[in-house]
Design a protein around this motif. Structure first.
Motif, PDB file in Angstrom:
ATOM      1  N   TYR A 131       0.838  -1.196   0.000  1.00  8.90           N
ATOM      2  CA  TYR A 131       0.000   0.000   0.000  1.00  8.90           C
ATOM      3  C   TYR A 131       0.874   1.248   0.000  1.00  8.90           C
ATOM      4  O   TYR A 131       2.027   1.217   0.440  1.00  8.90           O
ATOM      5  CB  TYR A 131      -0.889   0.050   1.253  1.00  8.90           C
ATOM      6  N   LEU A 132       0.306   2.334  -0.462  1.00 15.83           N
ATOM      7  CA  LEU A 132       0.899   3.660  -0.307  1.00 15.83           C
ATOM      8  C   LEU A 132      -0.035   4.504   0.558  1.00 15.83           C
ATOM      9  O   LEU A 132      -1.247   4.304   0.570  1.00 15.83           O
ATOM     10  CB  LEU A 132       1.097   4.341  -1.660  1.00 15.83           C
ATOM     11  N   ASN A 133       0.546   5.450   1.281  1.00 20.86           N
ATOM     12  CA  ASN A 133      -0.208   6.378   2.140  1.00 20.86           C
ATOM     13  C   ASN A 133      -0.891   5.689   3.312  1.00 20.86           C
ATOM     14  O   ASN A 133      -1.926   6.136   3.778  1.00 20.86           O
ATOM     15  CB  ASN A 133      -1.249   7.157   1.337  1.00 20.86           C
ATOM     16  N   GLY A 134      -0.319   4.597   3.803  1.00 22.99           N
ATOM     17  CA  GLY A 134      -0.897   3.888   4.936  1.00 22.99           C
ATOM     18  C   GLY A 134      -1.506   2.569   4.512  1.00 22.99           C
ATOM     19  O   GLY A 134      -1.628   2.262   3.323  1.00 22.99           O
ATOM     20  N   ARG A 150       3.773 -10.034   9.231  1.00 28.34           N
ATOM     21  CA  ARG A 150       4.061  -8.724   9.795  1.00 28.34           C
ATOM     22  C   ARG A 150       3.462  -7.624   8.930  1.00 28.34           C
ATOM     23  O   ARG A 150       3.259  -7.805   7.734  1.00 28.34           O
ATOM     24  CB  ARG A 150       5.570  -8.464   9.906  1.00 28.34           C
ATOM     25  N   LYS A 151       3.218  -6.510   9.568  1.00 24.01           N
ATOM     26  CA  LYS A 151       3.007  -5.260   8.866  1.00 24.01           C
ATOM     27  C   LYS A 151       4.327  -4.510   8.904  1.00 24.01           C
ATOM     28  O   LYS A 151       4.924  -4.368   9.983  1.00 24.01           O
ATOM     29  CB  LYS A 151       1.899  -4.432   9.527  1.00 24.01           C
ATOM     30  N   LEU A 152       4.775  -4.050   7.745  1.00 26.88           N
ATOM     31  CA  LEU A 152       6.051  -3.347   7.644  1.00 26.88           C
ATOM     32  C   LEU A 152       5.813  -1.916   7.174  1.00 26.88           C
ATOM     33  O   LEU A 152       5.048  -1.685   6.238  1.00 26.88           O
ATOM     34  CB  LEU A 152       6.978  -4.046   6.651  1.00 26.88           C
ATOM     35  N   ILE A 153       6.474  -0.983   7.828  1.00 23.15           N
ATOM     36  CA  ILE A 153       6.503   0.403   7.353  1.00 23.15           C
ATOM     37  C   ILE A 153       7.947   0.690   6.973  1.00 23.15           C
ATOM     38  O   ILE A 153       8.830   0.774   7.829  1.00 23.15           O
ATOM     39  CB  ILE A 153       6.011   1.387   8.433  1.00 23.15           C
ATOM     40  N   ILE A 154       8.187   0.794   5.679  1.00 17.95           N
ATOM     41  CA  ILE A 154       9.556   0.872   5.154  1.00 17.95           C
ATOM     42  C   ILE A 154       9.823   2.272   4.626  1.00 17.95           C
ATOM     43  O   ILE A 154       9.174   2.718   3.676  1.00 17.95           O
ATOM     44  CB  ILE A 154       9.767  -0.174   4.041  1.00 17.95           C
ATOM     45  N   PRO A 155      10.785   2.993   5.225  1.00 15.66           N
ATOM     46  CA  PRO A 155      11.116   4.328   4.711  1.00 15.66           C
ATOM     47  C   PRO A 155      11.729   4.233   3.322  1.00 15.66           C
ATOM     48  O   PRO A 155      12.239   3.182   2.914  1.00 15.66           O
ATOM     49  CB  PRO A 155      12.124   4.852   5.747  1.00 15.66           C
ATOM     50  N   THR A 207       7.061   6.270   1.294  1.00 14.63           N
ATOM     51  CA  THR A 207       7.094   5.263   2.358  1.00 14.63           C
ATOM     52  C   THR A 207       6.224   4.102   1.911  1.00 14.63           C
ATOM     53  O   THR A 207       5.141   4.294   1.356  1.00 14.63           O
ATOM     54  CB  THR A 207       6.562   5.847   3.678  1.00 14.63           C
ATOM     55  N   LEU A 208       6.709   2.876   2.136  1.00 16.03           N
ATOM     56  CA  LEU A 208       6.005   1.681   1.683  1.00 16.03           C
ATOM     57  C   LEU A 208       5.343   0.978   2.866  1.00 16.03           C
ATOM     58  O   LEU A 208       5.952   0.821   3.925  1.00 16.03           O
ATOM     59  CB  LEU A 208       6.975   0.718   0.997  1.00 16.03           C
ATOM     60  N   TYR A 209       4.110   0.564   2.668  1.00 14.79           N
ATOM     61  CA  TYR A 209       3.355  -0.135   3.707  1.00 14.79           C
ATOM     62  C   TYR A 209       3.048  -1.544   3.207  1.00 14.79           C
ATOM     63  O   TYR A 209       2.246  -1.722   2.286  1.00 14.79           O
ATOM     64  CB  TYR A 209       2.065   0.621   4.025  1.00 14.79           C
ATOM     65  N   PHE A 210       3.718  -2.533   3.795  1.00 17.77           N
ATOM     66  CA  PHE A 210       3.574  -3.914   3.361  1.00 17.77           C
ATOM     67  C   PHE A 210       2.884  -4.760   4.423  1.00 17.77           C
ATOM     68  O   PHE A 210       3.170  -4.643   5.616  1.00 17.77           O
ATOM     69  CB  PHE A 210       4.945  -4.550   3.105  1.00 17.77           C
ATOM     70  N   GLU A 211       1.992  -5.631   3.978  1.00 17.46           N
ATOM     71  CA  GLU A 211       1.545  -6.766   4.773  1.00 17.46           C
ATOM     72  C   GLU A 211       2.224  -7.973   4.158  1.00 17.46           C
ATOM     73  O   GLU A 211       2.006  -8.275   2.980  1.00 17.46           O
ATOM     74  CB  GLU A 211       0.024  -6.900   4.711  1.00 17.46           C
ATOM     75  N   VAL A 212       3.073  -8.653   4.916  1.00 20.02           N
ATOM     76  CA  VAL A 212       3.867  -9.736   4.348  1.00 20.02           C
ATOM     77  C   VAL A 212       3.862 -10.940   5.281  1.00 20.02           C
ATOM     78  O   VAL A 212       3.878 -10.794   6.507  1.00 20.02           O
ATOM     79  CB  VAL A 212       5.324  -9.266   4.081  1.00 20.02           C
TER      80      VAL A 212
END
Length: 229
Positions: A126-129, A176-181, A200-205
């Motif tokens: 996702y982008l923006n959260g 995990r939920k990842l918030i990657i700068p 900023t990247l928002y991943f569910e992985v």
């Protein structure tokens, strides 16, 4: 009269192309949103060249008709816009500004993966959260016909650094939920026309499977020594 009709056709064409450009993921992203990079010494499905998405082809063809200022505006709303307030109180701090939240525990009976070990993952970007925070889905391994796991050799820079650092710290079955700068993601250049620079990247992985260890050749072992994460 003929000239007048031609004028309306041209205007309508520009409007349609503009709308196509500003509706994210209308054509699908193919591989352009996947967290891939290329490492010549390690071969896997992650190193195959990304195909050009149909939407990207439209974007390239239309740049001569759509004002550059509008394209800049599109990048701003896709990657730098404001999402709903994201509660980070339960997130843990990872390396280099990375943040994560464990949403499913993994198998503690099995060890974490090592560098150059093949892993399979399921993910959504996702982008923006995240979705519940007002974010926009950009890419996912989960399609209409089920999940297509994304596999690669972890720790070999076949994927963005934020993924390598995260997956090496996870266990099989863990999610995990990842918030990657951006500096652990695609940096200031962005990726594929779908991820703007500085995003900023928002991943569910989820780490769905840890494969066998790769029997390394001497040049591969040396590469790992020369290229720390």
């Amino acid at each position: 009269k003929l000239l007048g009709n031609t004028h309306y056709i041209m205007v309508g064409t520009v409007v349609i192309i503009s709308c196509l450009l500003f509706v994210p993921n209308i054509w699908g992203l193919s591989n352009t949103g996947k967290p891939t990079r290329t490492t010549p010494l390690f071969s896997s499905t992650a190193t195959k060249p990304a195909t050009i998405a149909r939407r990207d082809a439209f974007s390239r063809a239309a740049t001569s008709y759509v004002a550059p200022a509008l394209l800049v505006w599109q990048s701003n709303i896709q990657g730098r816009g404001s999402a709903n307030a994201l509660d980070l109180s339960e997130y843990k701090d990872g390396p280099n500004g990375l943040k994560f939240l464990v949403t499913k525990e993994g198998n503690v009976e099995k060890p974490k993966p090592e560098r150059a070990q093949k892993v399979k993952t399921s993910y959504t970007l996702y982008l923006n959260g995240f979705k519940e925070d007002g974010g926009k889905q950009i890419d996912s391994s989960k399609g209409i016909f089920g999940d297509k796991p994304f596999e690669f050799y972890v720790g070999t820079k076949q994927v963005i650094r934020g993924w390598d650092l995260s997956l090496l710290d996870m266990r099989e079955g863990e999610a995990r939920k990842l918030i990657i700068p951006s500096d652990l993601g695609y940096g200031e250049k962005g990726a594929g026309g779908s991820i703007p620079g500085g995003a900023t990247l928002y991943f569910e992985v989820e780490l769905t499977e840890i494969g066998n260890k790769l029997k390394l050749r001497p040049e591969q072992e040396q590469w790992l020594v020369d290229n720390p994460l």
